[in-house]
Enzyme design. Structure first.
Site, PDB file in Angstrom:
ATOM      1  CE  LYS A  60      -3.720  -2.402   2.454  1.00 37.74           C
ATOM      2  NZ  LYS A  60      -4.599  -2.395   3.642  1.00 37.74           N
ATOM      3  CE1 TYR A 100      -9.448  -3.181   0.937  1.00 35.23           C
ATOM      4  CE2 TYR A 100      -8.958  -1.028   0.046  1.00 35.23           C
ATOM      5  CZ  TYR A 100      -8.549  -2.177   0.685  1.00 35.23           C
ATOM      6  OH  TYR A 100      -7.230  -2.328   1.085  1.00 35.23           O
ATOM      7  CB  THR A 142      -7.209  -6.576   9.688  1.00 35.25           C
ATOM      8  OG1 THR A 142      -7.602  -7.663   8.859  1.00 35.25           O
ATOM      9  CG2 THR A 142      -7.644  -5.266   9.059  1.00 35.25           C
ATOM     10  CG  ASN A 163      -3.348  -2.632   7.050  1.00 37.30           C
ATOM     11  OD1 ASN A 163      -3.218  -2.132   5.933  1.00 37.30           O
ATOM     12  ND2 ASN A 163      -4.411  -3.339   7.407  1.00 37.30           N
ATOM     13  CG  HIS A 166      -4.888  -6.378  -0.329  1.00 36.19           C
ATOM     14  ND1 HIS A 166      -6.080  -6.457   0.357  1.00 36.19           N
ATOM     15  CD2 HIS A 166      -4.997  -7.255  -1.372  1.00 36.19           C
ATOM     16  CE1 HIS A 166      -6.879  -7.327  -0.248  1.00 36.19           C
ATOM     17  NE2 HIS A 166      -6.247  -7.825  -1.300  1.00 36.19           N
ATOM     18  CD  GLU A 177      -8.783  -9.196  -3.266  1.00 39.02           C
ATOM     19  OE1 GLU A 177      -7.577  -9.518  -3.140  1.00 39.02           O
ATOM     20  OE2 GLU A 177      -9.539  -9.005  -2.297  1.00 39.02           O
TER      21      GLU A 177
END
Ligand code: DAT
Ligand code: MG
Length: 201
Positions: A60, A100, A142, A163, A166, A177
């Protein structure tokens, strides 16, 4: 006459099963599901039937900014997984809203969109035996505050809104995805020269 009728019924049942199977498979291009061998329904040379399972991993924007891309890649390589797709991109809100889709009603969703579009993301597809399950364990909880040391989130982050990485959370999620983030031609089928050490057990 009876025998003829039974044979017709069997033929029709068999054909309709085949058609259903073909229809289900056509929803997922072979390159995304796990390459040509998997698509052809052939077992690889390995005794493990699902060494070509694939998952989406994405570093991310906070992970990219903090130059953690290499460390994430290194962990997956060390584990013996195979990189079959890699790209850096500025993610669009449209892609994120599909990615998402289950979180759209959450109060943190607008902040999540803002964070995920704040800079480039490095998206990857990794392949290997039970890679979906293994990568979730490698990435960790998570909420990094609850993630174990030794996991990516447990080692590199402390807040759920930053975080670092992914990882798809199920086989179905991974397929969805990967199709969303990658075109079929962006994924490569290649043979690792060390496959006999990492897969053929
Ligand atoms: P995961 O990324 O472990 O699959 P998820 O799918 O439930 O977790 O959520 C997707 C991302 O949304 C997550 O990585 C970070 C963000 N998120 C989840 N819960 C959150 C919360 N309570 N507050 C802020 N961000 C959250
Ligand atoms: Mg998730």
């Amino acid at each position: 006459m009876q025998r003829y009728t039974i044979r017709r019924i069997l033929q029709q049942t068999y054909l309709s099963d085949q058609q259903t199977h073909r229809c289900l498979l056509s929803a997922f291009p072979s390159a995304l599901l796990g390459g040509p061998r998997a698509a052809a329904g052939q077992r690889s040379k390995s005794s493990l039937p699902d060494v070509r399972e694939r998952t989406l991993i994405a570093v991310k924007p906070d992970g990219v900014q903090r130059r953690l891309v290499g460390q994430v890649i290194q962990r997956f390589e060390q584990r013996g997984f195979k990189l079959v797709g890699l790209k850096m991109l500025q993610v669009s809100e449209d892609l994120l809203s599909q990615h998402y889709c289950e979180l759209r009603t959450k109060p943190f969703y607008p902040r999540l969109l803002h964070y995920m579009t704040s800079g480039p993301v490095v998206a990857m597809v990794w392949e290997g035996h039970k890679v979906v399950q293994a990568s979730r364990a490698m990435v960790g909880h998570t909420n990094p505050a609850e993630a174990q040391a030794g996991t990516v989130r447990g080692d590199f982050s402390f807040h759920v809104s930053r975080n670092v990485v992914h990882a798809s959370d199920s086989l179905e999620g991974a397929q969805r995805e990967i199709q969303l983030w990658f075109k079929g031609k962006e994924l490569l089928n290649w043979d690792c020269c060390d496959q006999s050490s990492t897969c053929d057990v």
